[in-house]
Design an enzyme around this catalytic site. Structure first.
Site, short mmCIF file in Angstrom:
data_model
loop_
_atom_site.label_atom_id
_atom_site.label_comp_id
_atom_site.label_asym_id
_atom_site.label_seq_id
_atom_site.Cartn_x
_atom_site.Cartn_y
_atom_site.Cartn_z
N ARG A 76 1.17 -1.06 0.39
CA ARG A 76 0.39 0.26 0.02
C ARG A 76 1.15 1.38 -0.58
O ARG A 76 0.43 2.35 0.38
CB ARG A 76 -1.02 -0.39 1.15
CG ARG A 76 -1.69 -1.16 1.38
CD ARG A 76 -3.26 -0.83 0.06
NE ARG A 76 -3.92 -2.22 0.46
CZ ARG A 76 -4.24 -3.57 -0.23
NH1 ARG A 76 -2.88 -2.90 -0.97
NH2 ARG A 76 -4.55 -4.52 -0.22
N CYS B 155 -10.46 1.08 3.70
CA CYS B 155 -10.14 1.14 5.02
C CYS B 155 -9.25 2.36 5.25
O CYS B 155 -7.95 3.07 4.70
CB CYS B 155 -8.87 -0.19 4.86
SG CYS B 155 -9.52 -1.77 4.36
N GLU C 105 -3.71 4.60 6.29
CA GLU C 105 -3.87 3.83 4.97
C GLU C 105 -4.29 5.42 4.23
O GLU C 105 -3.86 5.83 3.10
CB GLU C 105 -4.60 2.63 4.69
CG GLU C 105 -4.58 2.38 3.29
CD GLU C 105 -5.13 1.82 2.02
OE1 GLU C 105 -4.34 0.42 3.15
OE2 GLU C 105 -6.11 1.56 1.71
N1 EPU Z 1 -13.37 -9.19 10.45
C1 EPU Z 1 -13.20 -9.19 11.44
N2 EPU Z 1 -14.40 -8.24 11.64
C2 EPU Z 1 -14.00 -7.16 10.88
C3 EPU Z 1 -13.46 -6.72 9.11
C4 EPU Z 1 -12.53 -7.84 9.16
O1 EPU Z 1 -12.87 -9.98 12.16
O2 EPU Z 1 -14.37 -5.89 11.12
C5 EPU Z 1 -12.21 -10.08 10.10
C6 EPU Z 1 -12.07 -11.22 8.89
O3 EPU Z 1 -13.62 -11.78 9.48
C7 EPU Z 1 -11.32 -11.62 7.83
C8 EPU Z 1 -9.87 -11.01 8.24
O4 EPU Z 1 -10.80 -10.02 9.93
O5 EPU Z 1 -10.96 -13.12 9.11
C9 EPU Z 1 -9.65 -10.31 7.18
O6 EPU Z 1 -10.58 -9.17 7.14
P1 EPU Z 1 -11.01 -9.03 5.03
O7 EPU Z 1 -10.98 -10.80 4.16
O8 EPU Z 1 -11.74 -8.08 4.96
O9 EPU Z 1 -9.92 -8.45 4.87
P2 EPU Z 1 -9.08 -6.85 5.72
O10 EPU Z 1 -7.14 -6.99 6.39
O11 EPU Z 1 -9.16 -6.56 6.79
C10 EPU Z 1 -8.01 -5.86 3.26
C11 EPU Z 1 -7.71 -4.94 2.78
C12 EPU Z 1 -9.14 -4.65 1.93
C13 EPU Z 1 -9.65 -5.25 0.57
C14 EPU Z 1 -9.44 -6.49 1.53
C15 EPU Z 1 -10.56 -7.39 0.52
C16 EPU Z 1 -6.21 -3.54 3.45
C17 EPU Z 1 -5.75 -2.43 4.89
N3 EPU Z 1 -7.87 -4.09 4.07
O12 EPU Z 1 -9.05 -6.05 4.00
O13 EPU Z 1 -8.38 -2.90 1.27
O14 EPU Z 1 -10.22 -4.70 0.57
O15 EPU Z 1 -8.33 -7.47 2.36
O16 EPU Z 1 -8.90 -8.87 0.06
O17 EPU Z 1 -4.85 -3.86 3.45
C18 EPU Z 1 -8.67 -0.89 1.24
O18 EPU Z 1 -7.38 -1.02 1.29
O19 EPU Z 1 -9.06 0.00 1.35
C19 EPU Z 1 -9.32 -1.42 1.68
C20 EPU Z 1 -10.66 -1.51 2.19
#
Ligand code: EPU
Length: 322
Positions: free
Chosen positions: A199, A247, A317
């Site tokens: 990122r 995010c 971010e």
């Molecule tokens: N989770 C929770 N509670 C929440 C959110 C997430 O328990 O409120 C858990 C989910 O259940 C999962 C884990 O955390 O087990 C990871 O969650 P998720 O798959 O939603 O991925 P993330 O790491 O939160 C990243 C990127 C997103 C991207 C998603 C999809 C970053 C900071 N975030 O999110 O990117 O859309 O993966 O692959 O890298 C962005 O960059 O603006 C963004 C939204």
């Protein structure tokens, strides 16, 4: 100075607005007025504008799709530059002369007939919407953008922030970019000379105007399946159609900021009109007329809570601009 800026912009036939509310130009819907908001149509005009800005030491900021930006409630005392989403900055095309692009000793990929059977090079203007590129490349059976399905913003902004999903970033298929540096000079940067991290890139001293990507010729249906899957996943796990900047925090190594915030039972927690999304705790939603002040307070509050509990310092971010 204000009159000099106006004189320059009018005589150069720039498209500009004075005292433009920045809340209209960000997905969060936050931000006071910018002294000047200029939409630039051509590279030549961009170079001239940057030379003028440089000479007169004017404060400026380059705005992409406004999907990741938090402007201050006090607005911006200077010039906001946006590449106009039409004409030159919005063309997407398969390159006829793509052999020239990659048959270059500076790139890591020398041309071969075999390669030409399997890949295609596309040239994308920086102001093009990322989702337009996802759609067009999928329809043409070109693989490489499908994992970016659902990510808002422009191609330039996505490259600057090295947007992506966990295991995959836009820089993965990048060959090179065309830029204008802050002295107003056009340049080409090969990917190997750009520093991309999770990122993040080191492209903060230039404006990206065009990018070249290497895509794989693949079955169109396979690509469309990935696109649909990504969109569905997003719909289930992220708030869509609300005012947010995606995010708020980067993920700490081997963890998810959303998961950490959620574990503190902070979903629905709010300061003023800014609320932590009930769907995904790393999204902060502006419920109506939220302010940057409330957003910043909520960011500090969450950082403090996560640090107290996990000893992890979350990094934002989203970009904060004063
Ligand atoms: N989770 C929770 N509670 C929440 C959110 C997430 O328990 O409120 C858990 C989910 O259940 C999962 C884990 O955390 O087990 C990871 O969650 P998720 O798959 O939603 O991925 P993330 O790491 O939160 C990243 C990127 C997103 C991207 C998603 C999809 C970053 C900071 N975030 O999110 O990117 O859309 O993966 O692959 O890298 C962005 O960059 O603006 C963004 C939204």
């Amino acid at each position: 100075m204000s009159t000099d800026i106006e004189k320059f912009l009018s005589s150069g036939k720039y498209k500009y607005k004075i005292n433009e509310p920045l809340s209209k130009h960000t997905t969060l819907g936050i931000g006071g007025n910018a002294d000047f908001f200029v939409e630039v149509e051509t590279e030549e005009k961009l170079c001239d504008l940057l030379k003028f800005i440089n000479k007169n030491k004017i404060k400026f900021f380059i705005l992409g799709g406004g999907t990741n930006t938090l402007f201050s409630d006090d607005g911006f005392k200077g010039i906001i530059i946006k590449l106009l989403q039409s004409n030159n900055f919005n063309k997407i095309g398969i390159l006829d002369d793509w052999k020239i692009v990659i048959n270059n000793k500076d790139t890591e990929l020398p041309y071969s007939e075999e390669l030409a059977m399997t890949i295609e090079i596309i040239s994308v203007a920086a102001a093009a919407s990322l989702q337009a590129v996802v759609k067009q490349t999928a329809e043409q059976g070109l693989s490489g953008f499908e994992y970016l399905a659902g990510i808002p913003g422009t191609v330039g902004g996505a490259i600057f922030g090295n947007a992506g999903v966990k295991e995959w970033s836009i820089s993965d298929n990048l060959i090179k970019i065309e830029i204008v540096d802050f002295d107003g000079n056009k340049k080409i940067l090969e990917k190997k000379n750009i520093n991309f991290e999770y990122r993040k890139s080191n492209l903060s001293n230039c404006i990206i105007t065009r990018a070249f990507f290497r895509l794989k010729k693949t079955d169109k249906n396979d690509i469309l399946n990935v696109v649909l899957h990504e969109l569905e996943k997003r719909k289930l796990s992220q708030p869509i159609g609300v005012k947010s900047a995606g995010c708020v925090f980067k993920n700490p190594q081997n963890d998810s900021a959303g998961r950490l915030i959620d574990s503190l039972s902070l979903k629905n927690y709010n300061i003023g009109e800014i609320e932590i999304s009930a769907k995904h705790a790393n999204f902060f939603v502006n419920k109506s007329n939220g302010t940057a002040k409330d957003m910043l307070e909520l960011i500090s509050f969450v950082k403090k809570k996560v640090f107290e509990k996990y000893n992890i310092r979350l990094e934002t971010e989203i970009r904060m601009v004063k």
